[in-house]
Scaffold this motif. Structure first.
Motif, PDB file in Angstrom:
ATOM      1  N   LEU A  79      41.522  30.012  38.855  1.00  0.00           N
ATOM      2  CA  LEU A  79      41.254  29.970  40.295  1.00  0.00           C
ATOM      3  C   LEU A  79      41.977  31.088  41.030  1.00  0.00           C
ATOM      4  O   LEU A  79      41.637  31.409  42.167  1.00  0.00           O
ATOM      5  CB  LEU A  79      41.692  28.612  40.861  1.00  0.00           C
ATOM      6  N   SER A  80      43.004  31.639  40.388  1.00  0.00           N
ATOM      7  CA  SER A  80      43.779  32.706  41.030  1.00  0.00           C
ATOM      8  C   SER A  80      44.523  33.499  39.960  1.00  0.00           C
ATOM      9  O   SER A  80      44.564  33.104  38.795  1.00  0.00           O
ATOM     10  CB  SER A  80      44.791  32.091  41.996  1.00  0.00           C
ATOM     11  N   GLU A  81      45.105  34.583  40.408  1.00  0.00           N
ATOM     12  CA  GLU A  81      45.910  35.410  39.512  1.00  0.00           C
ATOM     13  C   GLU A  81      47.095  34.607  38.963  1.00  0.00           C
ATOM     14  O   GLU A  81      47.469  34.739  37.802  1.00  0.00           O
ATOM     15  CB  GLU A  81      46.418  36.600  40.330  1.00  0.00           C
ATOM     16  N   GLU A  82      47.663  33.781  39.838  1.00  0.00           N
ATOM     17  CA  GLU A  82      48.821  32.970  39.451  1.00  0.00           C
ATOM     18  C   GLU A  82      48.468  32.052  38.267  1.00  0.00           C
ATOM     19  O   GLU A  82      49.218  31.940  37.299  1.00  0.00           O
ATOM     20  CB  GLU A  82      49.270  32.124  40.650  1.00  0.00           C
ATOM     21  N   ALA A 138      42.578  38.489  35.470  1.00  0.00           N
ATOM     22  CA  ALA A 138      42.231  37.360  36.332  1.00  0.00           C
ATOM     23  C   ALA A 138      40.861  37.562  36.976  1.00  0.00           C
ATOM     24  O   ALA A 138      40.113  36.616  37.189  1.00  0.00           O
ATOM     25  CB  ALA A 138      43.296  37.163  37.400  1.00  0.00           C
ATOM     26  N   GLN A 139      40.534  38.824  37.262  1.00  0.00           N
ATOM     27  CA  GLN A 139      39.212  39.112  37.838  1.00  0.00           C
ATOM     28  C   GLN A 139      38.100  38.848  36.829  1.00  0.00           C
ATOM     29  O   GLN A 139      37.037  38.354  37.170  1.00  0.00           O
ATOM     30  CB  GLN A 139      39.152  40.578  38.274  1.00  0.00           C
ATOM     31  N   MET A 189      42.635  37.623  44.603  1.00  0.00           N
ATOM     32  CA  MET A 189      41.510  37.083  43.832  1.00  0.00           C
ATOM     33  C   MET A 189      41.564  35.548  43.836  1.00  0.00           C
ATOM     34  O   MET A 189      42.565  34.979  43.443  1.00  0.00           O
ATOM     35  CB  MET A 189      41.620  37.588  42.382  1.00  0.00           C
ATOM     36  N   THR A 190      40.524  34.911  44.310  1.00  0.00           N
ATOM     37  CA  THR A 190      40.433  33.456  44.165  1.00  0.00           C
ATOM     38  C   THR A 190      39.003  33.093  43.762  1.00  0.00           C
ATOM     39  O   THR A 190      38.066  33.844  44.038  1.00  0.00           O
ATOM     40  CB  THR A 190      40.750  32.712  45.487  1.00  0.00           C
ATOM     41  N   ARG A 191      38.860  31.987  43.091  1.00  0.00           N
ATOM     42  CA  ARG A 191      37.525  31.436  42.790  1.00  0.00           C
ATOM     43  C   ARG A 191      37.611  29.917  42.801  1.00  0.00           C
ATOM     44  O   ARG A 191      38.680  29.339  42.668  1.00  0.00           O
ATOM     45  CB  ARG A 191      36.936  31.866  41.472  1.00  0.00           C
ATOM     46  N   THR A 192      36.467  29.302  42.983  1.00  0.00           N
ATOM     47  CA  THR A 192      36.435  27.838  43.013  1.00  0.00           C
ATOM     48  C   THR A 192      35.820  27.322  41.709  1.00  0.00           C
ATOM     49  O   THR A 192      35.137  28.073  40.994  1.00  0.00           O
ATOM     50  CB  THR A 192      35.575  27.330  44.180  1.00  0.00           C
TER      51      THR A 192
END
Lengths: 136, 406
Positions: free
Chosen positions: B293-296, B38-39, B1-4
């Motif tokens: 921006l990510s699960e992390e 995170a999603q 999962m990533t987002r900007t």
């Protein structure tokens, strides 16, 4: 019925040199604990007392004080929290010796229990935003 | 999962962004798992409200007729001295400045009832402030004296510029001596009478982004009730300290320099503060949004009080003597329980940082974002991280010999 109350006594300067407390004990049979005293000759005197005794004696004692011109306030009215300035940080809770300032474990807000306050004033300068105010 | 950040901003504009506070995200991730959380979540909001001495403000007060060059002269706001060593009518007031005639600690502990922080609070509250200037006079700036009321709404610029705020972790202050001491960590009673701490723990901005993966130069933030920006890393920024497995520093580490227009801030979030026997300062409210921006990144925001540790430091001898000795480490979970164990003694705890106000900041920022009023910014440069090789330097004194005078 027994009663125990914390009161603030303001003595006009003409009464400062009279043994009023002695009379409370001797004539009205009251037990007293002095929490704070500020007596300056020829000026107004201030005394914070815990008064205990039978209800009837207590009422007569208060009447005696009123009659001779002592102004009486209940203690809770003297130390006040300015709620507009308190940020509820909690710096005061370890300073207050009587548990009058405590932290609510859920909301983490500071509660002020006026009935437990002995007007020692330790919180006044220890409060960073200066929210605790003295109104004698 | 990533987002900007651009994608998140698009959702914010449409009023569709999912925003939770750094407190709420803990429960959410426990219930749904980190991946699912995170999603779902676009932004996690943080908050802190504490005395922050590294605060101050620049003003351009406008030109009087005839003109006066305040620069290089002496100037006071409500008797508090301000810095004049810049352009003609620009001045700077620091949070810890106090009037020349303040009794300070001549009768110890001094109360420090009024200082630069209080001037900033009063200005933001819209009150008139006395400006008094003495200058040397020049051909183009002939005037030598000026005494006038000023008001925030009438001056050209008023910029809050705090060179060190939002410390990522801080000492827990205690006192092992036999006498009460009066410190910037508050009143510390003798023989481990109390332990004072000063961060919002799990809600504090930099605990939720421990490696500065989203917070950088240019990050838009809640500052003093209005909008501000991270302008630089703060002074004493020291990322390379002992860290837990979750990445959270166990010592004071990163700091932020922040900037914003004072005119849109509020006195509820900039409070003049007095530390008995220590000095005057300013309590500042700061909230930083963390884009998921990510699960992390989300995993970092789920950090809770029980997983954040702070060193216990004696302020009677170790701290003043610059000894690095600590009396142990405690978690914010323990600190918030109301008592901690130090040297087998149960010690009551108190906070200098207001947790209810930190919650309020995180919630306010959340509302702003959900209403579409607050868009996130892309940092223009990162903050120096662990790899930057920064060391926290002490001042090693070098005696000045007479023959080296210039």
């Amino acid at each position: 019925m027994a009663i125990s109350k914390r009161v603030v006594l303001h003595f006009p300067s003409r009464l400062v040199e009279q043994p009023i407390i002695y009379k409370l004990v001797k004539d009205y049979n009251l037990v007293l604990n002095i929490l704070k005293a500020s007596v300056t000759p020829k000026e107004e005197g201030l005394l914070i007392l815990e008064l205990s005794g039978a209800r009837e004696d207590y009422d007569r004692g208060i009447q005696y004080l009123t009659d001779i011109g002592v102004r009486i306030q209940s203690l809770g009215q003297n130390i006040m929290r300015n709620d507009a300035r308190c940020t509820h940080c909690g710096a005061c809770v370890v300073i207050c010796p009587t548990g009058a300032l405590t932290l609510d474990p859920k909301t983490r807000m500071v509660n002020f229990h006026e009935d437990k306050c002995t007007a020692c004033e330790l919180c006044v300068l220890a409060c960073p935003p200066r929210a605790m105010e003295v109104h004698f | 999962m990533t987002r900007t950040i651009a994608e998140i901003n698009e959702k914010i504009r449409k009023g569709q962004a999912v925003v939770v506070t750094a407190e709420e995200v803990i429960d959410l991730a426990e219930k749904k798992g980190v991946a699912k959380a995170a999603q779902e979540v676009d932004v996690v909001t943080t908050g802190t409200f504490s005395p922050m001495c590294g605060s101050g403000a620049f003003f351009n007060v406008g030109h009087s007729k005839p003109r006066i060059k305040i620069g290089g002269g002496r100037a006071y706001l409500n008797d508090v001295p301000v810095y004049t060593g810049i352009a003609a009518v620009d001045i700077f007031i620091g949070a810890t400045a106090i009037p020349d005639d303040d009794p300070r600690n001549r009768v110890h502990p001094g109360p420090f009832n009024y200082g630069g922080g209080h001037v900033i609070e009063e200005l933001v509250a819209g009150r008139d402030i006395r400006l008094e200037v003495t200058a040397y006079g020049t051909d183009c700036y002939p005037r030598k004296r000026l005494q006038t009321w000023i008001n925030l709404k009438d001056i050209n610029e008023a910029v809050l510029f705090n060179i060190r705020n939002a410390y990522q972790n801080y000492n827990v202050g205690v006192n092992v001596s036999d006498n009460t001491i009066y410190t910037y960590m508050g009143v510390l009673k003798p023989n481990l009478g109390n332990a004072n701490y000063s961060t919002a723990g799990q809600l504090s901005p930099l605990f939720n982004d421990p490696y500065y993966k989203t917070i950088g130069i240019g990050t838009k933030i809640f500052l003093g009730g209005g909008i501000g920006y991270v302008s630089w890393h703060g002074t004493q920024h020291n990322p390379d300290v002992l860290r837990s497995d979750n990445g959270v520093p166990r010592r004071g580490a990163a700091t932020l320099a922040v900037i914003g227009d004072l005119k849109q801030m509020s006195p509820r979030w900039l409070v003049g503060t007095s530390m008995l026997g220590y000095g005057a300062t300013l309590s500042v409210g700061i909230g930083v949004p963390i884009p998921i921006l990510s699960e992390e990144i989300l995993r970092y925001t789920t950090v809770k009080d029980e997983e954040i540790f702070a060193p216990v430091v004696d302020y009677s001898e170790a701290y003043p003597g610059r000894s690095s000795e600590i009396l142990g480490e405690v978690s914010y979970g323990e600190l918030k329980s109301g008592k901690i164990l130090i040297q087998e003694k149960e010690v009551p705890t108190a906070s200098l940082s207001s947790y209810p106000r930190a919650v309020e900041i995180a919630n306010t920022l959340k509302e702003w974002i959900m209403k579409g009023e607050f868009l996130l910014t892309e940092p223009v440069a990162p903050l120096p991280g662990v790899e930057a090789g920064i060391t926290f330097k002490p001042l090693n004194e070098r005696p000045i010999e007479d023959n080296r005078r210039i």
